[in-house]
Design an enzyme around this catalytic site. Structure first.
Site, short mmCIF file in Angstrom:
data_model
loop_
_atom_site.label_atom_id
_atom_site.label_comp_id
_atom_site.label_asym_id
_atom_site.label_seq_id
_atom_site.Cartn_x
_atom_site.Cartn_y
_atom_site.Cartn_z
N SER A 239 -136.58 -36.41 113.17
CA SER A 239 -135.22 -36.72 113.62
C SER A 239 -134.24 -35.58 113.33
O SER A 239 -133.08 -35.67 113.71
CB SER A 239 -134.73 -37.98 112.91
OG SER A 239 -134.65 -37.73 111.52
N CYS A 240 -134.70 -34.51 112.65
CA CYS A 240 -133.73 -33.52 112.18
C CYS A 240 -133.76 -32.20 112.93
O CYS A 240 -132.73 -31.74 113.42
CB CYS A 240 -133.95 -33.25 110.70
SG CYS A 240 -133.86 -34.74 109.72
N PHE A 241 -134.92 -31.56 112.97
CA PHE A 241 -134.94 -30.16 113.42
C PHE A 241 -134.39 -29.96 114.83
O PHE A 241 -133.51 -29.13 115.05
CB PHE A 241 -136.34 -29.56 113.30
CG PHE A 241 -136.73 -29.17 111.90
CD1 PHE A 241 -135.78 -29.07 110.90
CD2 PHE A 241 -138.05 -28.89 111.57
CE1 PHE A 241 -136.12 -28.71 109.60
CE2 PHE A 241 -138.41 -28.53 110.27
CZ PHE A 241 -137.45 -28.44 109.30
N ASP A 244 -130.65 -30.84 114.94
CA ASP A 244 -129.77 -29.90 114.22
C ASP A 244 -129.72 -28.54 114.92
O ASP A 244 -128.66 -27.91 114.98
CB ASP A 244 -130.25 -29.73 112.76
CG ASP A 244 -130.05 -31.01 111.97
OD1 ASP A 244 -129.38 -31.93 112.47
OD2 ASP A 244 -130.57 -31.10 110.83
#
Ligand code: UGA
Length: 404
Positions: A239-241, A244
């Site tokens: 869910s992040c890379f 972001d």
């Protein structure tokens, strides 16, 4: 410390108070029940039921909008609730933990908080304290941080948060608010770039008949490079890379300093999962209607999370070829079922492999590391391609990797 978790999701609150963790991580449930038993933690949907508090951590999600820019609606809603709360309370420090782009705490959170009639830096403290936890390893990372970054609006806010962390044995770096915000994005963007770099090297290695893991080992021995995050494979998920990197790219455009590297990282990572399907087509030129065992669905081992998992893209591609999918994952099947209700979810590796024409391995679960030749005996064809380095050459023969 006494901790109260506040959420608008009644089901999540009920689960936490009941000792059930809303996400899977090894050891989390035990730690939650210990905290509940000691009366040190509880959850509520009613922020007003809290009398006073020394700190309020904002840890809501910051999803992407369709154009990749960051969606701050949850940050704004939480800040409004907190403004209402601090109106009638004594001094406390509000800490933004959520991943937010540089300037968000100062330009979005602070004005909403000051609608309370109280002034930041005088009547309440304000800090930005990015989190660097990995899913599946969050407990380990929380207790053993590499660093703690504290951005403060003033010295008093930062000092109070630094004191809260005084038991941790990690360097503490004090900054202003927007530097702390940027450290988080630059760190994630760098890690995503590092993975993408080794994936590109891996794609070249594959064509040269070289094992990229040997190359990575040789590179990693150089202290300036370091051995971490050089595991080539089917690309980064989670869910992040991607979120972001997309948000930072959008910000780079906004501040007229467009990042070239970040858009290339996103492009390469989008194609990387499909490499395994290309390899599969080489081995099974007529993929139409074949039965494929898919071992591992989670975006990485140790979690039941499938957000942005490479398995989603790969399964979608296989379904275009009318393949029958026999999947197995020790934790993530229920989450994947919501997305693909019609593929098979098997209870064991053996069930997934039985009668399959090929097997692809997409998550590095420990359980899969123990597989040996005899486990693959019930396949129609022994075609095994791994997208994460999992199998051992000592135990299994005749498999290939996506970049090795
Ligand atoms: C990542 C960062 O590692 C955390 O520091 C950060 O706090 C977190 O994002 C966040 O912003 O919340 P996470 O996404 O949980 O953590 O997981 P990682 O371990 O970083 O893995 C991300 C993806 O990259 C996974 O799909 C993993 O399989 C892949 N990966 C990781 C590789 O392909 N190669 C590697 O060498 C490492």
């Amino acid at each position: 410390h006494d901790v109260v978790c506040v959420d608008i999701d009644h089901e999540k609150v009920r689960k936490i108070n009941n000792g059930e963790t809303p996400i899977y991580e090894d050891g989390l449930e035990g730690m939650l029940s210990q905290a509940l038993q000691k009366n040190k933690l509880h959850a509520t949907t009613d922020i007003d039921s809290i009398k006073e508090t020394d700190f309020i951590f904002v840890a809501v999600g910051t999803p992407s909008k369709d154009n990749g820019s960051i969606d701050l609606k949850y940050i704004e809603a939480a800040s409004a609730d907190i403004a209402n709360f601090i109106k009638s309370r004594t001094y406390c420090t509000v800490v933004v933990k959520s991943t937010v782009l540089p300037e968000t705490t100062e330009k979005v959170v602070l004005p909403v908080l000051e609608k309370s009639g109280k002034k930041a830096g005088e009547d309440f403290g304000l800090c930005m304290n990015p989190e660097f936890l990995r899913e599946g390893k969050a407990l380990e990372d929380f207790f053993n941080p590499d660093r703690i970054v504290i951005g403060g609006i003033d010295a008093k806010s930062g000092d109070s948060l630094e004191k809260l962390y005084s038991d941790f044995k990690a360097p503490i770096m004090r900054t202003d608010l927007k530097t702390a915000e940027f450290i988080k994005y630059a760190s994630n963007a760098f890690l995503a770039t590092k993975i993408t770099f080794i994936n590109e090297i891996g794609n070249m290695c594959k064509n040269l008949g070289i094992d990229v893991y040997d190359v990575a080992e040789g590179m990693g021995l150089d202290k300036r490079i370091g051995k971490h995050f050089l595991h080539a494979g089917i690309g980064f998920g989670g869910s992040c890379f991607r979120k972001d990197v997309e948000a930072l790219l959008a910000k780079s455009k906004e501040v007229k300093s467009v990042s070239k590297i970040l858009s290339v990282v996103l492009d390469i990572n989008k194609d990387q999962p499909l490499k395994i399907v290309h390899l599969l087509k080489k081995r099974l030129p007529d993929l139409e209607g074949k039965t494929i065992a898919v071992l591992g669905l989670a975006f990485k081992e140790g979690t039941d999370d499938i957000r942005d998992a490479p398995s989603i893209i790969i399964i979608s591609e296989l379904l275009k070829h009318n393949c029958k999918i026999n999947s197995y994952d020790p934790k993530a099947s229920n989450n994947m079922r919501k997305l693909y209700p019609d593929i098979n979810y098997c209870g064991s590796v053996s069930d997934a492999l039985s009668g399959s024409d090929a097997c692809i391995i997409l998550t590095g679960w420990d359980e899969l590391k123990k597989l040996s030749d005899k486990d693959f005996n019930n396949m129609n064809n022994k075609i095994i391609i791994e997208g994460r380095k999992v199998l051992s050459k000592d135990l299994v023969t005749g498999f290939e990797g996506v970049c090795w």
